[in-house]
Design an enzyme around this catalytic site. Sequence first.
Site, PDB file in Angstrom:
ATOM      1  N   ASP A  77      10.345 -44.101  39.342  1.00  0.00           N
ATOM      2  CA  ASP A  77      10.066 -43.400  40.593  1.00  0.00           C
ATOM      3  C   ASP A  77       8.727 -42.670  40.515  1.00  0.00           C
ATOM      4  O   ASP A  77       8.546 -41.784  39.679  1.00  0.00           O
ATOM      5  CB  ASP A  77      11.194 -42.397  40.871  1.00  0.00           C
TER       6      ASP A  77
ATOM      7  N   TYR B 266       2.072 -37.834  43.331  1.00  0.00           N
ATOM      8  CA  TYR B 266       2.245 -37.553  41.912  1.00  0.00           C
ATOM      9  C   TYR B 266       0.960 -37.848  41.137  1.00  0.00           C
ATOM     10  O   TYR B 266       0.815 -37.413  39.992  1.00  0.00           O
ATOM     11  CB  TYR B 266       3.380 -38.386  41.312  1.00  0.00           C
TER      12      TYR B 266
ATOM     13  N   LYS C  75       5.908 -43.503  47.222  1.00  0.00           N
ATOM     14  CA  LYS C  75       6.182 -42.755  48.450  1.00  0.00           C
ATOM     15  C   LYS C  75       4.911 -42.481  49.242  1.00  0.00           C
ATOM     16  O   LYS C  75       3.843 -42.234  48.669  1.00  0.00           O
ATOM     17  CB  LYS C  75       6.864 -41.420  48.118  1.00  0.00           C
TER      18      LYS C  75
ATOM     19  N   HIS D  71       7.807 -39.697  52.059  1.00  0.00           N
ATOM     20  CA  HIS D  71       8.077 -38.615  51.099  1.00  0.00           C
ATOM     21  C   HIS D  71       8.740 -37.392  51.754  1.00  0.00           C
ATOM     22  O   HIS D  71       9.690 -36.829  51.200  1.00  0.00           O
ATOM     23  CB  HIS D  71       6.768 -38.207  50.421  1.00  0.00           C
TER      24      HIS D  71
ATOM     25  N   SER E 100      11.913 -37.246  32.320  1.00  0.00           N
ATOM     26  CA  SER E 100      11.731 -36.803  30.945  1.00  0.00           C
ATOM     27  C   SER E 100      10.650 -37.640  30.300  1.00  0.00           C
ATOM     28  O   SER E 100      10.605 -38.860  30.473  1.00  0.00           O
ATOM     29  CB  SER E 100      13.013 -36.924  30.124  1.00  0.00           C
TER      30      SER E 100
ATOM     31  N   ARG F 237      15.447 -37.660  24.898  1.00  0.00           N
ATOM     32  CA  ARG F 237      16.148 -37.234  26.122  1.00  0.00           C
ATOM     33  C   ARG F 237      16.257 -38.388  27.108  1.00  0.00           C
ATOM     34  O   ARG F 237      17.251 -38.496  27.827  1.00  0.00           O
ATOM     35  CB  ARG F 237      15.430 -36.043  26.753  1.00  0.00           C
TER      36      ARG F 237
END
Length: 276
Positions: free
Chosen positions: A46, A51, A76, A109, A233, A238
């Site tokens: 994603d 971003y 997005k 978005h 992450s 993780r």
Amino acid sequence: MISIPNHTLNDGTTLPALGLGTWPMDDAQAERSVAAALEMGYRLVDTATNYRNETGVGRAVARAGVPREEVVVTTKLPGRHHGYEETLASFEESRARLGLEYVDLYLIHWPLPRVDRYVDSWKAMIKLREEGLVRSIGVSNFTPAHIERLEKETGVLPSVNQVELHPFLPQEELRSHHAGKGVLVESWSPLGRGSQLLDDLAVAAVAEAHGVTPAQAVLRWHIQLGALPVPKSADPGRQRANLDVFGFTLDDAQMHTIADRAHRRIGGDPEVHEEF
């Protein structure tokens, strides 16, 4: 490698039941993290124009050695590009940064109700899907009323709505509405970013009962709600733990324990939040 079940969307395509979020990674971080995640079994990534890491995500997908058709890439549309022609142009910019022939899932978005151009953008996204440049189209941070308007004015429902969803904001009303419409709910900030959720003693007790971490217990809560969480992450350990949530089941009391807390938002209210 961990095997992930799929959701079938209302347009007939499928999405893995858990994905990797990439905000706020930069291009270099995204390239490293996405490459590692794809190697361990993630198949949904994603990102978003805002971003500023689409280039890194695209590089990771290109070098991962995973067949392109097995990877679901989501990006997005930013608020500054709302509008029909603006959406078409913005998509081409995203596609170029990603270095992809097509995008698997394209989302608006934020709805930006004051700007009131999200229906125009939606019409452009329908065109992109019809042309095969996008496999599935959806929205992010939309309310049931916003989605009802899209359906009324275009006849086309989103396949996905990605919203803030975590134990502090379970979104019961929205989830019920979307289930009736066949719209899949994706969860951003599924672990309650910035909260004390993962330090909560009740959540820890649920996790301990299954021999898992608190984060795994909360992600399992999302899975059992029927939502699709996209935890972020950059740490491979993780990442692997976040993916390993399909081998145990919470009972009703444990589901209630995780969600039994005062409701509050971490992010913006879709009725007024503006992000351009």
